[in-house]
Design a protein around this motif. Structure first.
Motif, PDB file in Angstrom:
ATOM      1  N   LEU A   1      17.832  -7.526  -1.334  1.00  0.00           N
ATOM      2  CA  LEU A   1      17.603  -6.309  -2.023  1.00  0.00           C
ATOM      3  C   LEU A   1      17.123  -5.106  -3.248  1.00  0.00           C
ATOM      4  N   GLN A   2      17.986  -6.216  -4.267  1.00  0.00           N
ATOM      5  CA  GLN A   2      17.598  -5.393  -5.481  1.00  0.00           C
ATOM      6  C   GLN A   2      16.478  -6.276  -5.920  1.00  0.00           C
ATOM      7  N   VAL A   3      15.834  -7.157  -5.256  1.00  0.00           N
ATOM      8  CA  VAL A   3      14.485  -7.797  -5.738  1.00  0.00           C
ATOM      9  C   VAL A   3      13.403  -7.470  -5.526  1.00  0.00           C
ATOM     10  N   PHE A   4      13.927  -6.895  -3.507  1.00  0.00           N
ATOM     11  CA  PHE A   4      12.610  -5.812  -3.472  1.00  0.00           C
ATOM     12  C   PHE A   4      12.573  -3.960  -3.717  1.00  0.00           C
ATOM     13  N   ILE A   5      14.205  -3.998  -4.481  1.00  0.00           N
ATOM     14  CA  ILE A   5      13.506  -2.516  -4.940  1.00  0.00           C
ATOM     15  C   ILE A   5      13.347  -2.851  -6.156  1.00  0.00           C
ATOM     16  N   LEU A   6      13.036  -3.772  -7.345  1.00  0.00           N
ATOM     17  CA  LEU A   6      12.337  -4.029  -8.584  1.00  0.00           C
ATOM     18  C   LEU A   6      10.883  -3.962  -8.137  1.00  0.00           C
ATOM     19  N   GLY A   7      10.945  -5.061  -7.555  1.00  0.00           N
ATOM     20  CA  GLY A   7       9.248  -4.997  -6.947  1.00  0.00           C
ATOM     21  C   GLY A   7       8.426  -4.341  -6.613  1.00  0.00           C
ATOM     22  N   SER A   8       9.268  -3.193  -5.547  1.00  0.00           N
ATOM     23  CA  SER A   8       8.358  -2.148  -5.002  1.00  0.00           C
ATOM     24  C   SER A   8       8.716  -1.044  -6.330  1.00  0.00           C
ATOM     25  N   ALA A   9       9.376  -1.234  -7.098  1.00  0.00           N
ATOM     26  CA  ALA A   9       8.856   0.470  -7.647  1.00  0.00           C
ATOM     27  C   ALA A   9       7.578  -0.491  -9.012  1.00  0.00           C
ATOM     28  N   ILE A  10       7.597  -1.305  -9.308  1.00  0.00           N
ATOM     29  CA  ILE A  10       6.802  -1.701 -10.457  1.00  0.00           C
ATOM     30  C   ILE A  10       5.401  -1.462  -9.813  1.00  0.00           C
ATOM     31  N   CYS A  11       5.301  -1.760  -8.105  1.00  0.00           N
ATOM     32  CA  CYS A  11       4.187  -1.670  -7.646  1.00  0.00           C
ATOM     33  C   CYS A  11       3.799   0.222  -8.162  1.00  0.00           C
ATOM     34  N   GLY A  12       5.119   1.107  -7.406  1.00  0.00           N
ATOM     35  CA  GLY A  12       5.243   1.759  -7.369  1.00  0.00           C
ATOM     36  C   GLY A  12       4.481   3.021  -8.738  1.00  0.00           C
TER      37      GLY A  12
ATOM     38  N   MET B   1       1.332  -1.202  -0.084  1.00  0.00           N
ATOM     39  CA  MET B   1      -0.540  -0.108  -0.205  1.00  0.00           C
ATOM     40  C   MET B   1       0.737   1.231   0.381  1.00  0.00           C
ATOM     41  N   GLY B   2       2.450   1.191   1.045  1.00  0.00           N
ATOM     42  CA  GLY B   2       3.221   2.568   0.464  1.00  0.00           C
ATOM     43  C   GLY B   2       3.330   2.671  -0.229  1.00  0.00           C
ATOM     44  N   PHE B   3       4.420   2.089  -1.382  1.00  0.00           N
ATOM     45  CA  PHE B   3       4.646   1.872  -2.528  1.00  0.00           C
ATOM     46  C   PHE B   3       3.613   2.257  -3.546  1.00  0.00           C
ATOM     47  N   VAL B   4       2.666   1.740  -3.691  1.00  0.00           N
ATOM     48  CA  VAL B   4       1.371   1.984  -4.417  1.00  0.00           C
ATOM     49  C   VAL B   4       1.020   3.681  -4.700  1.00  0.00           C
TER      50      VAL B   4
ATOM     51  N   LEU C   1       4.896  11.586 -17.377  1.00  0.00           N
ATOM     52  CA  LEU C   1       6.272  10.522 -16.833  1.00  0.00           C
ATOM     53  C   LEU C   1       6.420  10.708 -15.910  1.00  0.00           C
ATOM     54  N   ALA C   2       5.266  10.895 -14.475  1.00  0.00           N
ATOM     55  CA  ALA C   2       4.698  10.354 -13.541  1.00  0.00           C
ATOM     56  C   ALA C   2       5.256   8.751 -13.270  1.00  0.00           C
ATOM     57  N   TRP C   3       4.625   8.264 -14.522  1.00  0.00           N
ATOM     58  CA  TRP C   3       4.503   6.776 -13.859  1.00  0.00           C
ATOM     59  C   TRP C   3       6.346   6.092 -13.727  1.00  0.00           C
ATOM     60  N   PRO C   4       7.089   6.551 -14.195  1.00  0.00           N
ATOM     61  CA  PRO C   4       8.272   5.745 -14.010  1.00  0.00           C
ATOM     62  C   PRO C   4       8.703   6.907 -12.984  1.00  0.00           C
ATOM     63  N   VAL C   5       8.233   7.547 -12.888  1.00  0.00           N
ATOM     64  CA  VAL C   5       9.047   8.986 -11.880  1.00  0.00           C
ATOM     65  C   VAL C   5       8.422   8.077 -10.197  1.00  0.00           C
ATOM     66  N   GLY C   6       6.871   8.141 -10.580  1.00  0.00           N
ATOM     67  CA  GLY C   6       5.852   6.784  -9.448  1.00  0.00           C
ATOM     68  C   GLY C   6       7.598   5.749  -8.836  1.00  0.00           C
ATOM     69  N   GLY C   7       7.234   5.380  -9.811  1.00  0.00           N
ATOM     70  CA  GLY C   7       8.666   3.615  -9.646  1.00  0.00           C
ATOM     71  C   GLY C   7       9.710   4.003  -8.708  1.00  0.00           C
ATOM     72  N   LEU C   8      10.622   5.476  -9.285  1.00  0.00           N
ATOM     73  CA  LEU C   8      11.326   5.699  -8.901  1.00  0.00           C
ATOM     74  C   LEU C   8      11.359   6.569  -6.931  1.00  0.00           C
ATOM     75  N   PHE C   9      10.228   6.451  -6.839  1.00  0.00           N
ATOM     76  CA  PHE C   9       9.851   7.114  -5.513  1.00  0.00           C
ATOM     77  C   PHE C   9      10.134   5.883  -4.821  1.00  0.00           C
ATOM     78  N   ALA C  10       8.979   4.460  -5.197  1.00  0.00           N
ATOM     79  CA  ALA C  10       9.107   2.913  -4.359  1.00  0.00           C
ATOM     80  C   ALA C  10      10.462   2.730  -4.426  1.00  0.00           C
TER      81      ALA C  10
ATOM     82  N   ALA D   1      13.482   4.180  -4.349  1.00  0.00           N
ATOM     83  CA  ALA D   1      14.167   4.746  -3.417  1.00  0.00           C
ATOM     84  C   ALA D   1      13.685   4.624  -2.037  1.00  0.00           C
ATOM     85  N   ALA D   2      12.272   4.609  -1.820  1.00  0.00           N
ATOM     86  CA  ALA D   2      11.743   3.977  -0.321  1.00  0.00           C
ATOM     87  C   ALA D   2      11.611   2.519   0.045  1.00  0.00           C
ATOM     88  N   ALA D   3      12.104   1.807  -0.982  1.00  0.00           N
ATOM     89  CA  ALA D   3      12.587   0.405  -0.834  1.00  0.00           C
ATOM     90  C   ALA D   3      14.297   0.137  -0.390  1.00  0.00           C
ATOM     91  N   TRP D   4      14.103   1.037  -0.879  1.00  0.00           N
ATOM     92  CA  TRP D   4      16.074   0.975  -0.892  1.00  0.00           C
ATOM     93  C   TRP D   4      16.329   1.670   1.324  1.00  0.00           C
TER      94      TRP D   4
END
Length: 434
Positions: free
Chosen positions: A311-322, A62-65, A164-173, A175-178
């Motif tokens: 850490l890699q896969v946690f960041i990637l999965g969270s970015a997709i949710c973002g 929910m937080g990443f979304v 452009l917000a779609w990839p930026v949302g992935g970057l926000f998520a 960063a939080a996942a990291w």
């Protein structure tokens, strides 16, 4: 029956159910199910990357979304006139000061010997930094929120194309996942789940209470869209003429066309992510992740850096949710922090992954469409069923009223029932991992 035929049949059944909704209810409802099914499938794909590939139990979806939704506002909305001059610099300075306080506390911890002096020095740095942070932030926030609070009262965005917000949302998520991963991935799976859920609630609390950032519970409405507005299509003579040729009114045709456009965009994103996920699944990196998932001790003994891969896969999965969160806010054309509930954005996505087939990307897509269809349609079907059951009962009877009121709970009952049936008869999901 071959695997390909079975999978085709499963997707065909879902397509048939959506077509029935189109004929029995409306094509607007059917297309909305398709659009939200695509977004849900993307979220399920991100969770499957974490759980199905690496065994990471993340219940902070929910937080990443929500961070993806925030990106749609910060990128797509126009800046509020005068807001940045009134308090924007103060807010930015306060945030930098807060980050500097944390860095200073870490520096003190690393450079002083363990003992009472180090503890007191760290506490002093944090306390002084906190009061300076609040002294700079609070007046700036008040000045921003005083600017036309009925309509704005927040900084606004950059006014860029919202897509452009779609990839930026992935970057926000990401960063939080990291940040989360650097602190929580060393925890055991159940503690990791508690930590991710708690951090997700913190993110939602910030979105609800920091009006200068997201207008809080007053919501941000009018988020720009990458597709035409219905009213513009209805005022276009060429489109009105085409709608008449289709046998539709301009209103019906415009709403259908907008949803078709969204479906096209979402389908492109899903296909791209699906292709990348499949490539990752069958790559040496994907095989290594599954080896770590099945036996961390053996993988670590073979020289694999388990924590780094997690850490890699946690960041990637969270970015997709973002990314999915930004897409959903774009389609809704509004950010409503109060609607981000764990039931919908965490539990429901987990049910999609489990029912579809953990560890199988195609299964996650199937689960996304199936569970979203049931989530939308079960309540009206339950009300119809209760009306049929109570048709012969006396109006006003306690039993009849109770049964009719219970129709609202059919969603939760059905989700639980579907989950139990799948776990009983197909414990690895409808499309299990090979």
């Amino acid at each position: 029956m071959t695997e390909t035929m079975r999978n085709t049949l499963l997707f065909g059944v879902i397509a048939g159910l959506i077509v029935i909704v189109g004929f029995q209810q409306s094509w607007n409802s059917a297309l909305l199910i398709v659009a939200m099914g695509l977004i849900s499938s993307i979220m399920a794909l991100g969770v499957n990357l974490q759980w199905g590939f690496a065994g990471l139990f993340n219940v902070g979806i929910m937080g990443f979304v929500a961070l993806g939704g925030l990106a749609a506002v910060l990128v797509g909305m126009e800046p509020t006139e005068g807001a940045f001059a009134a308090g924007g610099f103060g807010v930015m300075g306060a945030l930098l000061l807060g980050a500097g306080t944390i860095i200073a506390a870490i520096f003190v911890m690393k450079n002083l010997a363990p003992g009472a002096l180090r503890t007191l020095a760290v506490i002093a740095v944090l306390i002084v930094g906190f009061f300076l942070f609040r002294a700079l932030l609070d007046p700036s926030v008040e000045r921003i929120e005083d600017i036309n609070p009925a309509e704005t009262g927040y900084l606004g965005g950059l006014g860029l194309p919202v897509i452009l917000a779609w990839p930026v949302g992935g970057l926000f998520a990401a960063a939080a996942a990291w940040l989360i991963g650097k602190t929580a991935l060393g925890l055991r799976s159940d503690y990791l789940a508690i930590a991710t859920l708690g951090i997700a609630e913190i993110i939602i609390a910030i979105l609800k209470n920091e009006d200068w950032l997201t207008r809080g519970v007053k919501n941000v409405v009018g988020v720009p869209r990458p597709v035409p507005y219905e009213i513009d299509l209805q005022n276009d003579p060429a489109f009105v003429e085409r709608a008449a040729n289709w046998g539709l009114t301009p209103v019906e045709a415009s709403t259908l066309w907008v949803k078709v456009c969204y479906i096209g965009l979402f389908a492109v994103v899903l296909i791209l992510l699906m292709w990348m996920a499949q490539r990752a699944l069958h790559s040496p990196w994907g095989r290594m992740l599954r080896a770590i998932r099945d036996n961390e001790v053996a993988a670590e003994a073979m020289g694999k850096d388990v924590t780094a891969r997690h850490l890699q896969v946690f960041i990637l999965g969270s970015a997709i949710c973002g990314i999915a969160g930004a897409m959903m806010t774009t389609m809704d054309s509004q950010l409503t922090p109060g609607t981000y509930q764990p039931l919908r954005f965490t539990f429901l996505i987990w049910v999609m992954v489990i029912v579809g087939g953990s560890g199988n990307n195609l299964g996650s897509v199937l689960g996304g469409f199936l569970i979203w269809f049931l989530w939308v349609q079960v309540e009206p079907m339950g009300l119809w069923l209760m009306n049929v059951i109570t048709a012969g009962m006396t109006d006003g009877s306690a039993l009849k009223e109770h049964l009719l009121d219970s129709a609202a709970h059919m969603r939760l009952l059905t989700m639980g029932l579907v989950l139990l049936l799948v776990l009983r008869f197909s414990p690895r999901g409808l499309i299990p991992e090979k």
